[in-house]
Design a protein around this motif. Structure first.
Motif, PDB file in Angstrom:
ATOM      1  N   LEU A  42     -81.121  15.814 -12.714  1.00 32.13           N
ATOM      2  CA  LEU A  42     -80.779  16.918 -11.810  1.00 32.13           C
ATOM      3  C   LEU A  42     -79.364  16.747 -11.264  1.00 32.13           C
ATOM      4  O   LEU A  42     -78.626  17.724 -11.107  1.00 32.13           O
ATOM      5  CB  LEU A  42     -81.788  16.981 -10.657  1.00 32.13           C
ATOM      6  N   LYS A  44     -76.911  15.395 -12.755  1.00 33.27           N
ATOM      7  CA  LYS A  44     -75.981  15.815 -13.812  1.00 33.27           C
ATOM      8  C   LYS A  44     -75.882  17.336 -13.860  1.00 33.27           C
ATOM      9  O   LYS A  44     -74.803  17.892 -14.069  1.00 33.27           O
ATOM     10  CB  LYS A  44     -76.458  15.287 -15.163  1.00 33.27           C
ATOM     11  N   HIS A  48     -72.680  20.896 -13.539  1.00 35.80           N
ATOM     12  CA  HIS A  48     -72.480  22.022 -14.454  1.00 35.80           C
ATOM     13  C   HIS A  48     -73.256  23.260 -14.012  1.00 35.80           C
ATOM     14  O   HIS A  48     -73.445  24.175 -14.802  1.00 35.80           O
ATOM     15  CB  HIS A  48     -72.911  21.613 -15.865  1.00 35.80           C
ATOM     16  N   ILE A  52     -74.522  26.764 -16.004  1.00 35.76           N
ATOM     17  CA  ILE A  52     -75.844  26.746 -16.647  1.00 35.76           C
ATOM     18  C   ILE A  52     -76.868  27.569 -15.879  1.00 35.76           C
ATOM     19  O   ILE A  52     -77.925  27.880 -16.407  1.00 35.76           O
ATOM     20  CB  ILE A  52     -76.391  25.310 -16.814  1.00 35.76           C
ATOM     21  N   ARG A  53     -76.549  27.923 -14.630  1.00 36.71           N
ATOM     22  CA  ARG A  53     -77.558  28.582 -13.795  1.00 36.71           C
ATOM     23  C   ARG A  53     -77.982  29.925 -14.364  1.00 36.71           C
ATOM     24  O   ARG A  53     -79.109  30.368 -14.145  1.00 36.71           O
ATOM     25  CB  ARG A  53     -77.029  28.760 -12.361  1.00 36.71           C
ATOM     26  N   TYR A  60     -81.505  22.558 -20.093  1.00 39.16           N
ATOM     27  CA  TYR A  60     -80.401  21.620 -19.855  1.00 39.16           C
ATOM     28  C   TYR A  60     -80.914  20.347 -19.186  1.00 39.16           C
ATOM     29  O   TYR A  60     -80.602  19.227 -19.612  1.00 39.16           O
ATOM     30  CB  TYR A  60     -79.354  22.304 -18.966  1.00 39.16           C
ATOM     31  N   THR A  63     -83.031  18.248 -21.552  1.00 40.78           N
ATOM     32  CA  THR A  63     -82.204  17.521 -22.520  1.00 40.78           C
ATOM     33  C   THR A  63     -81.500  16.354 -21.845  1.00 40.78           C
ATOM     34  O   THR A  63     -81.436  15.245 -22.382  1.00 40.78           O
ATOM     35  CB  THR A  63     -81.170  18.469 -23.153  1.00 40.78           C
TER      36      THR A  63
END
Lengths: 171, 389
Positions: A42, A44, A48, A52-53, A60, A63
């Motif tokens: 989380l 990480k 971003h 990515i939201r 994401y 992964t």
């Protein structure tokens, strides 16, 4: 991260953390490690989040979790983990299924991390080989061979599996 | 694979994975992300000029004797340090995330010894004390986060055009290094190797020059670092497959040095990366490399700055590496995640033994902050030694 993004991130975590934590628990088999793993992934995703939201943030984070887990297992050099819950030979009664689950769970905890990751992706996440390969950063052929080896090792660690299968077949 | 085995496996996974997630995951992730991203270091003193600070360092090094603080404990070196800035995030620890969270940082005024509140995140004071790098957003999706230079005399901010990565001042305060690629790219474009790299600019005109480094590690908190002489930039690199989507840090494979024109100087082998602006030892002969991804017991690798060879590993016991204190000691920050309710700075030797603890007591400015900067305490009025260490 601005205030709205933080609120958005908080909402995402609140809604999806049960499922994500389930995956983390299946991977690690330990609550504390699962918490570490999920929070690392989380964290990480925070960096971003703005990009990515609006895409697939859960994919994401998943992964990131698997790759983080891969980093950890590389450091552990494929060790298998001892467990206090030793598998027992199941009895042929109504509790046999429960006993088998216990024994199998104990065997999974002892399985080398790379094998466990493949099995989690296959049998908990129900992902196709190609997607597993993408997540783990290896080829589909490697995924297939790792799956076969993982199941073979699992049978060694949990001989009750074959016993149970034989019983089911004979019935 | 029989259906029965498959069924058994699913049942076993159901059993293993049962459990409710812990509370405060989002807050913890935000806190952790900011802690890592915001670790920075003021290279030399603020009130003093670079030359004066260098003189202080030289005197301190030559003096050699441990400094005795007011509380009677021996510190590890003669040159005192001070926290020059605490980054925003104070309320994130105590309250749920939401729009009411104030974003501010605390910046030390070296003349008064007082911290003043500035309405920006990730404040990084310049070594000469005249300016600070700030990072902020306007709170909407319509506009990108911005990185700018705050003039401490006027309070005016000049925003950097086109780039908003984590920033670091050169030791002489004349240049700025930003880690990362152009701002405002689409999700796909931002993950392309050609958009990975670092940006250099002169602090006077803020004209950015982007230098692509396709295999630069884009892990959380990974950053470019100035060498102590200010003549080169060090970047963590990784074995990242070309074109692959970066969903997290790839394993670090080396540290690459560039000159200020973006020319590659050399690549050193490494298995851990640069996570602090103070990764280089004061004399530039060693690098402190850390692996942010360690699960619970991170350590610092002390590597030779010329060859990359790891000299030793310093266990940190889940502490956060802040920077070098002197050639033989590191500064780390512990807690509040480490079972305590308060944070503390610790000076540890290269075996990981704690030499001195500087508690950040509840109520102290920035005790709950998630990032901080450390610099020289030269010129800071602190007769009771409550600020300096």
């Amino acid at each position: 991260m601005d205030a709205e993004a933080k609120r958005d991130f908080g909402a995402f975590v609140a809604t999806r953390s049960p499922a994500l934590f389930r995956t983390a628990m299946a991977l690690t088999g330990h609550r504390q490690q699962a918490e570490d793993l999920l929070q690392t992934a989380l964290a990480k995703s925070v960096r971003h989040w703005s990009r990515i939201r609006h895409g697939q943030p859960e994919a994401y984070v998943r992964t990131a979790m698997y790759r983080q887990y891969a980093t950890w297992w590389r450091r552990l050099r494929g060790r298998e983990f001892p467990t206090a819950e030793l598998p027992e030979i199941p009895l042929a009664d109504q509790t046999a299924g429960v006993d088998l689950t216990l024994a199998l769970a104990a065997a999974l905890r002892r399985l080398a991390p790379r094998y466990r990751a493949v099995l989690v992706l296959r049998y908990l996440e129900d992902l196709p080989t190609e997607q597993i390969a993408e997540i783990l950063g290896c080829s589909p052929a490697t995924v297939r061979s790792q799956t076969v080896r993982a199941l073979g090792r699992l049978r060694q660690l949990c001989p009750e599996l074959d016993t149970h299968a034989t019983q089911e077949t004979s019935q | 694979m029989t259906d029965q085995l498959e069924h058994d496996l699913r049942a076993a996974f159901d059993r293993i994975s049962a459990g409710e997630p812990p509370l405060g995951l989002a807050e913890g992730a935000l806190r952790r992300a900011r802690r890592t991203r915001s670790t920075r270091w003021g290279a030399v003193g603020v009130a003093a000029t670079g030359l004066a600070a260098a003189a202080v360092l030289t005197v301190g090094t030559l003096a050699g004797a441990p400094h005795t603080s007011a509380n009677g404990t021996n510190s590890a070196a003669a040159q005192p340090r001070v926290v020059t800035a605490y980054d925003c995030g104070f309320r994130v620890l105590a309250r749920p995330v939401g729009p009411a969270i104030p974003q501010f940082s605390l910046l030390l005024n070296h003349r008064s010894g007082q911290y003043r509140r500035v309405p920006y995140c990730d404040v990084a004071p310049s070594p000469d004390g005249s300016r600070a790098l700030v990072h902020d957003t306007d709170g909407s999706d319509a506009h990108l986060a911005q990185t700018g230079v705050l003039d401490l005399a006027t309070g005016r901010v000049r925003w950097i055009d086109g780039y908003n990565g984590a920033g670091a001042w050169s030791p002489d305060s004349r240049r700025i290094l930003l880690t990362g690629g152009p701002a405002g790219l689409s999700q796909q474009a931002s993950t392309e190797p050609r958009n990975n790299g670092f940006v250099l600019m002169d602090a006077a005109d803020l004209r950015p020059t982007f230098f692509p480094v396709p295999d630069a590690s884009n892990g959380l908190g990974a950053r470019g670092v100035w060498t102590p002489d200010g003549q080169a930039i060090a970047i963590s690199i990784c074995a990242c497959p070309s074109g692959a989507v970066h969903n997290g840090p790839w394993p670090v494979t080396g540290i690459r040095l560039y000159d200020l024109r973006g020319h590659q100087l050399r690549t050193l082998p490494a298995t851990a990366g640069l996570w602090s602006e103070a990764a280089f030892s004061p004399d530039g002969t060693a690098m402190a490399l850390t692996a942010e991804d360690s699960p619970r017991h991170p350590s610092v690798q002390i590597a030779d700055a010329r060859t990359g060879a790891v000299r030793q590993s310093v266990p940190l016991l889940d502490d956060q590496f802040i920077g070098w204190y002197d050639a033989d000691h590191l500064i780390v920050r512990s807690g509040p995640e480490r079972g305590s309710t308060t944070s503390a700075l610790r000076i540890v030797d290269l075996r990981g033994h704690i030499v001195r603890t500087v508690p950040l007591r509840p109520g102290d400015p920035g005790e709950q902050s998630v990032g901080l900067s450390v610099g020289s305490a030269a010129g800071v009025p602190d007769p009771s030694h409550t600020l300096t260490f």
